[in-house]
Write a protein that holds these residues in place. Structure first.
Motif, PDB file in Angstrom:
ATOM      1  N   SER A  51     -12.651   8.380  -9.848  1.00 44.80           N
ATOM      2  CA  SER A  51     -13.195   7.767  -8.639  1.00 44.80           C
ATOM      3  C   SER A  51     -13.435   8.779  -7.517  1.00 44.80           C
ATOM      4  N   LYS A  52     -12.921  10.013  -7.714  1.00 43.86           N
ATOM      5  CA  LYS A  52     -13.100  11.111  -6.743  1.00 43.86           C
ATOM      6  C   LYS A  52     -12.201  10.991  -5.516  1.00 43.86           C
ATOM      7  N   ARG A  53     -11.738   9.803  -5.184  1.00 47.66           N
ATOM      8  CA  ARG A  53     -10.824   9.673  -4.056  1.00 47.66           C
ATOM      9  C   ARG A  53      -9.861   8.527  -4.340  1.00 47.66           C
ATOM     10  N   TYR A  54      -8.807   8.450  -3.553  1.00 48.73           N
ATOM     11  CA  TYR A  54      -7.756   7.475  -3.832  1.00 48.73           C
ATOM     12  C   TYR A  54      -7.202   6.914  -2.539  1.00 48.73           C
ATOM     13  N   ALA A  55      -6.880   5.634  -2.539  1.00 50.19           N
ATOM     14  CA  ALA A  55      -6.381   4.977  -1.328  1.00 50.19           C
ATOM     15  C   ALA A  55      -5.039   4.317  -1.603  1.00 50.19           C
ATOM     16  N   ILE A  56      -4.137   4.424  -0.658  1.00 48.02           N
ATOM     17  CA  ILE A  56      -2.841   3.759  -0.724  1.00 48.02           C
ATOM     18  C   ILE A  56      -2.726   2.850   0.498  1.00 48.02           C
ATOM     19  N   SER A  57      -2.319   1.612   0.288  1.00 49.46           N
ATOM     20  CA  SER A  57      -2.254   0.656   1.394  1.00 49.46           C
ATOM     21  C   SER A  57      -1.142   1.027   2.374  1.00 49.46           C
ATOM     22  N   LEU A  58      -1.319   0.590   3.614  1.00 48.66           N
ATOM     23  CA  LEU A  58      -0.287   0.809   4.623  1.00 48.66           C
ATOM     24  C   LEU A  58       1.014   0.109   4.240  1.00 48.66           C
ATOM     25  N   ASP A  59       0.906  -1.026   3.550  1.00 50.31           N
ATOM     26  CA  ASP A  59       2.099  -1.739   3.105  1.00 50.31           C
ATOM     27  C   ASP A  59       2.958  -0.866   2.205  1.00 50.31           C
ATOM     28  N   TYR A 363       8.661  -9.664   3.229  1.00 49.46           N
ATOM     29  CA  TYR A 363       7.750 -10.044   4.314  1.00 49.46           C
ATOM     30  C   TYR A 363       6.307  -9.647   3.983  1.00 49.46           C
ATOM     31  N   VAL A 364       6.124  -8.454   3.444  1.00 52.86           N
ATOM     32  CA  VAL A 364       4.780  -7.963   3.112  1.00 52.86           C
ATOM     33  C   VAL A 364       4.070  -8.923   2.164  1.00 52.86           C
ATOM     34  N   PHE A 365       4.747  -9.323   1.085  1.00 51.78           N
ATOM     35  CA  PHE A 365       4.081 -10.167   0.100  1.00 51.78           C
ATOM     36  C   PHE A 365       3.978 -11.617   0.546  1.00 51.78           C
ATOM     37  N   ALA A 366       4.915 -12.066   1.365  1.00 49.75           N
ATOM     38  CA  ALA A 366       4.795 -13.418   1.932  1.00 49.75           C
ATOM     39  C   ALA A 366       3.586 -13.494   2.851  1.00 49.75           C
ATOM     40  N   GLN A 367       3.319 -12.408   3.594  1.00 44.39           N
ATOM     41  CA  GLN A 367       2.166 -12.369   4.474  1.00 44.39           C
ATOM     42  C   GLN A 367       0.859 -12.264   3.692  1.00 44.39           C
ATOM     43  N   ARG A 368       0.879 -11.548   2.594  1.00 43.42           N
ATOM     44  CA  ARG A 368      -0.348 -11.381   1.815  1.00 43.42           C
ATOM     45  C   ARG A 368      -0.826 -12.692   1.202  1.00 43.42           C
ATOM     46  N   ASN A 369       0.101 -13.508   0.762  1.00 42.75           N
ATOM     47  CA  ASN A 369      -0.302 -14.743   0.102  1.00 42.75           C
ATOM     48  C   ASN A 369       0.631 -15.865   0.525  1.00 42.75           C
ATOM     49  N   VAL A 396      12.473  -3.660  -8.943  1.00 46.04           N
ATOM     50  CA  VAL A 396      11.764  -3.738 -10.218  1.00 46.04           C
ATOM     51  C   VAL A 396      10.654  -4.788 -10.160  1.00 46.04           C
ATOM     52  N   ILE A 397      10.880  -5.894  -9.434  1.00 46.81           N
ATOM     53  CA  ILE A 397       9.866  -6.944  -9.367  1.00 46.81           C
ATOM     54  C   ILE A 397       8.835  -6.649  -8.284  1.00 46.81           C
ATOM     55  N   TYR A 398       9.277  -6.102  -7.160  1.00 45.21           N
ATOM     56  CA  TYR A 398       8.328  -5.777  -6.091  1.00 45.21           C
ATOM     57  C   TYR A 398       7.356  -4.692  -6.544  1.00 45.21           C
ATOM     58  N   ALA A 399       7.824  -3.750  -7.356  1.00 47.38           N
ATOM     59  CA  ALA A 399       6.946  -2.683  -7.853  1.00 47.38           C
ATOM     60  C   ALA A 399       5.761  -3.278  -8.606  1.00 47.38           C
ATOM     61  N   LEU A 400       6.009  -4.315  -9.391  1.00 45.59           N
ATOM     62  CA  LEU A 400       4.919  -4.981 -10.106  1.00 45.59           C
ATOM     63  C   LEU A 400       3.935  -5.621  -9.135  1.00 45.59           C
ATOM     64  N   PHE A 401       4.446  -6.262  -8.092  1.00 42.84           N
ATOM     65  CA  PHE A 401       3.558  -6.925  -7.130  1.00 42.84           C
ATOM     66  C   PHE A 401       2.700  -5.920  -6.372  1.00 42.84           C
ATOM     67  N   TYR A 402       3.217  -4.714  -6.145  1.00 42.47           N
ATOM     68  CA  TYR A 402       2.405  -3.694  -5.484  1.00 42.47           C
ATOM     69  C   TYR A 402       1.219  -3.257  -6.352  1.00 42.47           C
ATOM     70  N   CYS A 403       1.285  -3.547  -7.648  1.00 40.61           N
ATOM     71  CA  CYS A 403       0.238  -3.097  -8.568  1.00 40.61           C
ATOM     72  C   CYS A 403      -0.651  -4.226  -9.079  1.00 40.61           C
ATOM     73  N   LEU A 404      -0.424  -5.443  -8.625  1.00 42.79           N
ATOM     74  CA  LEU A 404      -1.206  -6.579  -9.115  1.00 42.79           C
ATOM     75  C   LEU A 404      -2.533  -6.728  -8.388  1.00 42.79           C
ATOM     76  N   ASP A 405      -3.473  -7.385  -9.050  1.00 46.11           N
ATOM     77  CA  ASP A 405      -4.730  -7.792  -8.427  1.00 46.11           C
ATOM     78  C   ASP A 405      -4.543  -9.187  -7.837  1.00 46.11           C
ATOM     79  N   GLY A 406      -5.537  -9.606  -7.070  1.00 43.83           N
ATOM     80  CA  GLY A 406      -5.603 -10.997  -6.649  1.00 43.83           C
ATOM     81  C   GLY A 406      -4.607 -11.396  -5.592  1.00 43.83           C
ATOM     82  N   ILE A 407      -4.037 -10.424  -4.847  1.00 38.76           N
ATOM     83  CA  ILE A 407      -3.145 -10.749  -3.746  1.00 38.76           C
ATOM     84  C   ILE A 407      -3.945 -10.679  -2.455  1.00 38.76           C
ATOM     85  N   GLU A 408      -3.894 -11.737  -1.658  1.00 38.84           N
ATOM     86  CA  GLU A 408      -4.637 -11.746  -0.395  1.00 38.84           C
ATOM     87  C   GLU A 408      -4.143 -10.624   0.513  1.00 38.84           C
TER      88      GLU A 408
END
Length: 426
Positions: A51-59, A363-369, A396-408
């Protein structure tokens, strides 16, 4: 047939992540979690180059910052106390291993299904936990299967046999109980929020069969599982509004199947309790508190008595309360209690940062969805309740949520909604 093999491979992969094990084909210093983390790094580098570049969310940057800060506090605790106990001073490494391992798992799911979303990861985790429960029974009942597992899997099974506890393939003791608990809450959230699944009686039946199997056998493996069952029931009661003693029409079929399976499960359990000695003993262990309440009029267990009698160990001086003693490993204070062990290791300073880390993730994931906000509240509750029993964490579970699609996304993210915190920028 090929699709079935793909699904089976993904289930094994998720199990290797969620319940990591050592294998005889791997060096003793490596386990499946480490291997997946290495694969995740390679996949991430490959995606970034494409992709030539990479982005990491502020969360995610916020989570990284808190993990590193906690590690620094723990490192300072070891330095000021002149110890070499880096149990949590290296937490940033554990954080990275879980995160890159999750990235590898979600990438594999994405390759097969085209996306990696909450529904898919919940279904795979449910299958994994159900499989672990079945494996535990097979290991306990079939000596040849136990020999096969013990020959190729390294998971400290000698200790499990010494304390006479059921174990699966990487799943045992309170660690398994905590992870079973998380999946029970996720499964209850999926059943409530996913109308497509709820409208299909066959799918609801299979998922509820898995739900009660994980609850029953999981509790035989680790009584901590009862925490997840209680919180899953609380989630169902609150999210469906049944606590008002009114069942909405859209949940009628779900609750009907729920009650039928519950009655069937209790009937089978009572029969096996009376006719099968091994099942009888496992039930006595799993629901020791209930049996003591019925037979002796008091709700108590041996493990709870031990916790109350000898494991509440607190610092005896101001310095240890503030920054800890820098000692954690080797059961040095003879306590399993998470609150005691963390405070004794890095003081209230380190413990506060660690607690904030999990408040932040929830809090991060509750806010996202907002649909799943209640689920993340229960995740947070599990975190703080489980520290009464054992020193462990649920990243272990939050790590998966940081990598999922479809989160608002929330307003603070700088990526387009389609991107995940760990995905190539487009």
């Amino acid at each position: 047939m090929f699709k079935l093999l793909q699904y089976l491979f993904l289930t094994i992969l998720v199990s290797f992540y969620y319940f990591p094990i050592g294998l005889s084909i791997l060096p003793s210093s490596l386990n499946t979690k480490n291997v997946l983390a290495l694969a995740g790094i390679v996949l991430l580098l490959y995606s970034s180059m494409r992709s030539k570049r990479y982005a990491i969310s502020l969360d995610l940057i916020g989570a990284i910052g808190l993990a590193v800060f906690f590690s620094m506090v723990c490192l300072y605790a070891t330095d000021v106390n002149h110890t070499v106990d880096y149990a949590y001073a290296n937490y940033y490494i554990s954080f990275a291993v879980w995160l890159f391992g999750a990235y590898a798992v979600c990438t594999a799911i994405r390759l097969v299904h085209g996306e990696a979303n909450f529904k898919l990861i919940t279904l795979y985790l449910t299958a994994v936990c159900f499989g672990q429960c079945v494996s535990a029974i097979l290991i306990d009942r079939i000596p040849s299967f136990q020999i096969l597992v013990d020959t190729y899997v390294s998971q400290g099974q000698e200790f499990f046999e010494e304390v006479d506890r059921l174990y699966g393939i990487g799943a045992a003791l309170d660690t398994a109980g905590v992870r079973f608990s998380l999946v029970l809450v996720m499964l209850s959230a999926l059943l409530v929020q996913d109308a497509a699944i709820r409208k299909h009686a066959g799918k609801v039946t299979l998922l509820l069969l898995a739900f009660f199997t994980i609850t029953l056998i999981g509790n035989m493996m680790a009584r901590t599982t009862i925490l997840g069952f209680a919180m899953a029931l609380a989630y169902l009661g609150i999210a469906t509004g049944v606590w008002r003693m009114v069942i909405q029409q859209r949940f009628f079929t779900f609750f009907l199947i729920f009650l039928l399976i519950l009655v069937l499960g209790i009937s089978i359990s009572v029969y096996l309790y009376q006719t099968d000695e091994a099942f009888h003993d496992n039930m006595r262990f799993a629901f020791e508190g209930f049996f003591n309440w019925v037979e002796k009029g008091e709700w108590r267990t041996d493990s709870t008595d031990k916790l109350n009698r000898e494991m509440w160990v607190w610092p005896t001086d101001t310095k240890t309360w503030i920054i800890g003693s820098g000692l954690f490993d080797n059961f040095v204070y003879s306590t399993d209690i998470g609150y005691c062990r963390f405070i004794l290791y890095c003081g209230l300073t380190g413990f506060s940062v660690f607690a904030l880390f999990f408040v932040y993730n929830s809090y991060v994931f509750a806010q996202r969805n907002q649909r799943y906000a209640l689920m993340f509240f229960f995740f947070l509750a599990i975190t703080f309740v489980i520290w009464v029993k054992v020193a462990t964490d649920i990243f272990v579970i939050y790590a998966l949520f940081y990598c999922l699609d479809g989160i608002e996304t929330n307003p603070f993210r700088r990526q387009v909604p389609a991107q995940t915190p760990l995905s190539p920028a487009t």
